[in-house]
Design an enzyme around this catalytic site. Structure first.
Site, PDB file in Angstrom:
ATOM      1  N   ARG A  32       0.833  -1.218   0.000  1.00  0.00           N
ATOM      2  CA  ARG A  32       0.000   0.000   0.000  1.00  0.00           C
ATOM      3  C   ARG A  32       0.863   1.262   0.000  1.00  0.00           C
ATOM      4  O   ARG A  32       0.460   2.297  -0.523  1.00  0.00           O
ATOM      5  CB  ARG A  32      -0.986  -0.007   1.189  1.00  0.00           C
ATOM      6  CG  ARG A  32      -1.815   1.269   1.268  1.00  0.00           C
ATOM      7  CD  ARG A  32      -3.176   1.110   1.942  1.00  0.00           C
ATOM      8  NE  ARG A  32      -3.168   0.254   3.104  1.00  0.00           N
ATOM      9  CZ  ARG A  32      -2.628   0.559   4.285  1.00  0.00           C
ATOM     10  NH1 ARG A  32      -2.033   1.730   4.447  1.00  0.00           N
ATOM     11  NH2 ARG A  32      -2.665  -0.288   5.284  1.00  0.00           N
ATOM     12  N   TYR A  49     -14.598  17.419 -16.063  1.00  0.00           N
ATOM     13  CA  TYR A  49     -14.975  16.004 -16.227  1.00  0.00           C
ATOM     14  C   TYR A  49     -16.095  15.621 -15.244  1.00  0.00           C
ATOM     15  O   TYR A  49     -16.069  16.027 -14.074  1.00  0.00           O
ATOM     16  CB  TYR A  49     -13.710  15.167 -15.958  1.00  0.00           C
ATOM     17  CG  TYR A  49     -13.879  13.691 -16.122  1.00  0.00           C
ATOM     18  CD1 TYR A  49     -14.119  13.142 -17.379  1.00  0.00           C
ATOM     19  CD2 TYR A  49     -13.784  12.837 -15.036  1.00  0.00           C
ATOM     20  CE1 TYR A  49     -14.265  11.782 -17.537  1.00  0.00           C
ATOM     21  CE2 TYR A  49     -13.931  11.467 -15.193  1.00  0.00           C
ATOM     22  CZ  TYR A  49     -14.178  10.950 -16.442  1.00  0.00           C
ATOM     23  OH  TYR A  49     -14.324   9.611 -16.589  1.00  0.00           O
ATOM     24  N   ASP A  86      -5.640  18.570 -15.519  1.00  0.00           N
ATOM     25  CA  ASP A  86      -5.964  17.194 -15.877  1.00  0.00           C
ATOM     26  C   ASP A  86      -5.553  17.037 -17.345  1.00  0.00           C
ATOM     27  O   ASP A  86      -6.188  17.583 -18.242  1.00  0.00           O
ATOM     28  CB  ASP A  86      -7.475  16.959 -15.675  1.00  0.00           C
ATOM     29  CG  ASP A  86      -7.882  15.520 -15.949  1.00  0.00           C
ATOM     30  OD1 ASP A  86      -7.230  14.856 -16.772  1.00  0.00           O
ATOM     31  OD2 ASP A  86      -8.885  15.072 -15.359  1.00  0.00           O
ATOM     32  N   LYS A 114      -6.399   5.809 -19.866  1.00  0.00           N
ATOM     33  CA  LYS A 114      -6.702   6.261 -21.218  1.00  0.00           C
ATOM     34  C   LYS A 114      -5.464   6.141 -22.116  1.00  0.00           C
ATOM     35  O   LYS A 114      -5.001   5.051 -22.341  1.00  0.00           O
ATOM     36  CB  LYS A 114      -7.253   7.686 -21.152  1.00  0.00           C
ATOM     37  CG  LYS A 114      -8.314   7.902 -20.048  1.00  0.00           C
ATOM     38  CD  LYS A 114      -9.615   7.160 -20.278  1.00  0.00           C
ATOM     39  CE  LYS A 114     -10.565   7.216 -19.099  1.00  0.00           C
ATOM     40  NZ  LYS A 114     -10.859   8.539 -18.565  1.00  0.00           N
TER      41      LYS A 114
HETATM   42  C1  LIG Z   1     -11.383   9.046 -17.391  1.00  0.00           C
HETATM   43  C2  LIG Z   1     -11.022  10.374 -16.877  1.00  0.00           C
HETATM   44  C3  LIG Z   1     -10.797  10.589 -15.511  1.00  0.00           C
HETATM   45  C4  LIG Z   1     -11.009   9.502 -14.490  1.00  0.00           C
HETATM   46  O1  LIG Z   1     -10.156   8.450 -14.676  1.00  0.00           O
HETATM   47  P1  LIG Z   1     -10.474   6.928 -14.218  1.00  0.00           P
HETATM   48  O2  LIG Z   1      -9.208   6.239 -14.533  1.00  0.00           O
HETATM   49  O3  LIG Z   1     -11.637   6.486 -15.046  1.00  0.00           O
HETATM   50  O4  LIG Z   1     -10.811   6.973 -12.776  1.00  0.00           O
HETATM   51  C5  LIG Z   1     -10.430  11.856 -15.102  1.00  0.00           C
HETATM   52  N1  LIG Z   1     -10.299  12.873 -15.978  1.00  0.00           N
HETATM   53  C6  LIG Z   1     -10.523  12.713 -17.303  1.00  0.00           C
HETATM   54  C7  LIG Z   1     -10.382  13.876 -18.207  1.00  0.00           C
HETATM   55  C8  LIG Z   1     -10.894  11.468 -17.798  1.00  0.00           C
HETATM   56  O5  LIG Z   1     -11.124  11.310 -19.100  1.00  0.00           O
END
Ligand SMILES: *Cc1c(COP(=O)(O)O)cnc(C)c1O
Length: 387
Positions: free
Chosen positions: A51, A103, A175, A200
């Protein structure tokens, strides 16, 4: 080989060669997977319990820090975990100024979780320079942006927002999920924190979840390491291993995502009745020049409004064969998404429409398939609904 020389290597080289520790004893070219929950005390790596750290976390952190030109990176179980880690550093009474097209899950965390702990959030359209100038008056602790935004692909001027945030004594969080580290590096533009959902483009293969926060500040780095273990936001070693494998081909993938997405955007603009097609590297994008100045490519997302009824929009997505209708983005495969009923369903309808997310808006995550096949798929879907 000096560390300075290694830092000057290209991003393609760093994606493949950074973060390869813990394989020395065997000569393994790819570091093994450390599926262990705990470590014998007194080990040379200073590990104790997974952890609070694992060789697979450290390897991925080293790679992602290198790609984002950060000094520190901290990996998490998901993008949402990374967001949670950052927001958890705030205390009751702190204010966040967030871009209004944030988001959906970030919005939900702010409104339904952290509000209960006294964290306030003000939403502003930060493409408007007057709002940028007004940040100072709000006295925020954090300024929170995405660029490009989801799903409207608005481009926020990262350098200008960093200056405005710093003038207010706030830290800027970017982000960077939609652009990815290969295309945009927020820390080089003045941001304090760059966060990614590595689920992603970083991983790119739609088979693992992860998140990361990158920074050049030791103070922020320490706060993120603390949140990783204290809040239990750590990823699994397997997901880190998969993401590290994915990231090795990221530069190649991003080049193809950009090429295919531009072709799809041009097709939609020229050959369909779309009232709006948004892609950062389309000349018709209202912030085309800004996009070209802070991104090295347009990335893989295209958003369009075909002004179809809700039923016809759903039918269109249903008729697509290659663009499967699914949440998420940034994988090798093309996907389609209907934000109003999917990713942004947690944002109240009025607010959704106010920020431009109509019921007929469609978001495409353009994959790395043969581009002619993608365009043929779109063409046949439009023909079949009589559009
Ligand atoms: C998918 C996404 C997130 C969240 O990510 P997860 O891995 O699904 O928790 C945050 N910000 C953006 C812009 C995203 O596309």
């Amino acid at each position: 080989m000096s560390e300075k020389h290694k830092e000057r290597r290209g991003i393609e080289t760093r994606a493949i060669h950074a973060g390869l520790g813990y394989a020395e004893q065997t000569g393994a070219i790819i570091p093994p997977l450390f599926l262990t929950s705990t470590f014998e005390s007194g080990n040379p790596g200073g590990f104790d319990y997974t952890r609070s750290g694992n060789p697979n976390f450290r390897n991925l952190e080293e790679t992602l820090a290198s790609l984002e030109t950060a000094s520190r990176a901290c990996v998490f179980a998901s993008g949402v975990s990374a967001i949670t880690a950052i927001v958890s550093t705030l205390t009751s009474g702190d204010l966040v100024v967030a871009e209004e097209n944030v988001y959906g899950c970030t919005f939900r965390l702010f409104e339904e979780v952290f509000k209960k702990f006294g964290v306030e959030v003000t939403y502003l359209d930060l493409t408007n320079v007057e709002n940028l100038a007004a940040i100072e008056n709000h006295k925020p602790t954090l300024v929170w942006i995405e660029s490009p935004t989801n799903p409207l692909l608005k481009i926020i001027d990262i350098a200008a927002t960093a200056s405005a945030a710093h003038a207010a004594g706030a830290s800027l969080v970017v982000d960077n999920t939609f652009a990815s580290s290969c295309i945009q590096r927020p820390l080089e533009l003045g941001a304090d924190l760059s966060l990614l959902s590595t689920t992603k483009y970083t991983n790119g293969h739609s088979d693992a979840l992860g998140g990361v926060v990158c920074t050049r500040s030791d103070e922020w780095g320490d706060k993120m390491t603390f949140a990783q273990k204290a809040l239990g936001l750590q990823p699994s070693p397997l997901d880190c291993w998969l993401i590290q494998r994915g990231v090795k081909t990221q530069a190649l993938r991003m080049a193809r995502h950009c090429e295919n997405a531009l072709a799809v955007a041009e097709f939609l603009e020229k050959e369909t009745l779309a009232s709006m097609v948004r892609y950062p590297f389309l000349k018709s994008h209202p912030q085309y020049d800004l996009a070209c100045s802070q991104m090295s490519g347009g990335s893989g997302i295209v958003t369009a409004d075909f002004e179809l009824s809700l039923d016809k929009t759903v039918a269109l997505l249903d008729r697509l064969d290659l663009f499967k209708c699914a949440e998420s983005l940034g994988g090798i495969e093309s996907l389609s998404c209907h934000p109003a009923s999917m990713t942004h369903a947690s944002v109240p309808g009025d607010l959704r429409r106010e920020v431009g997310i109509t019921d007929s808006l469609v978001r495409f995550s353009v994959g790395i398939e043969t581009v002619d096949d993608l365009i043929d798929d779109l063409r046949q879907a439009f023909a079949s609904i009589g559009g």
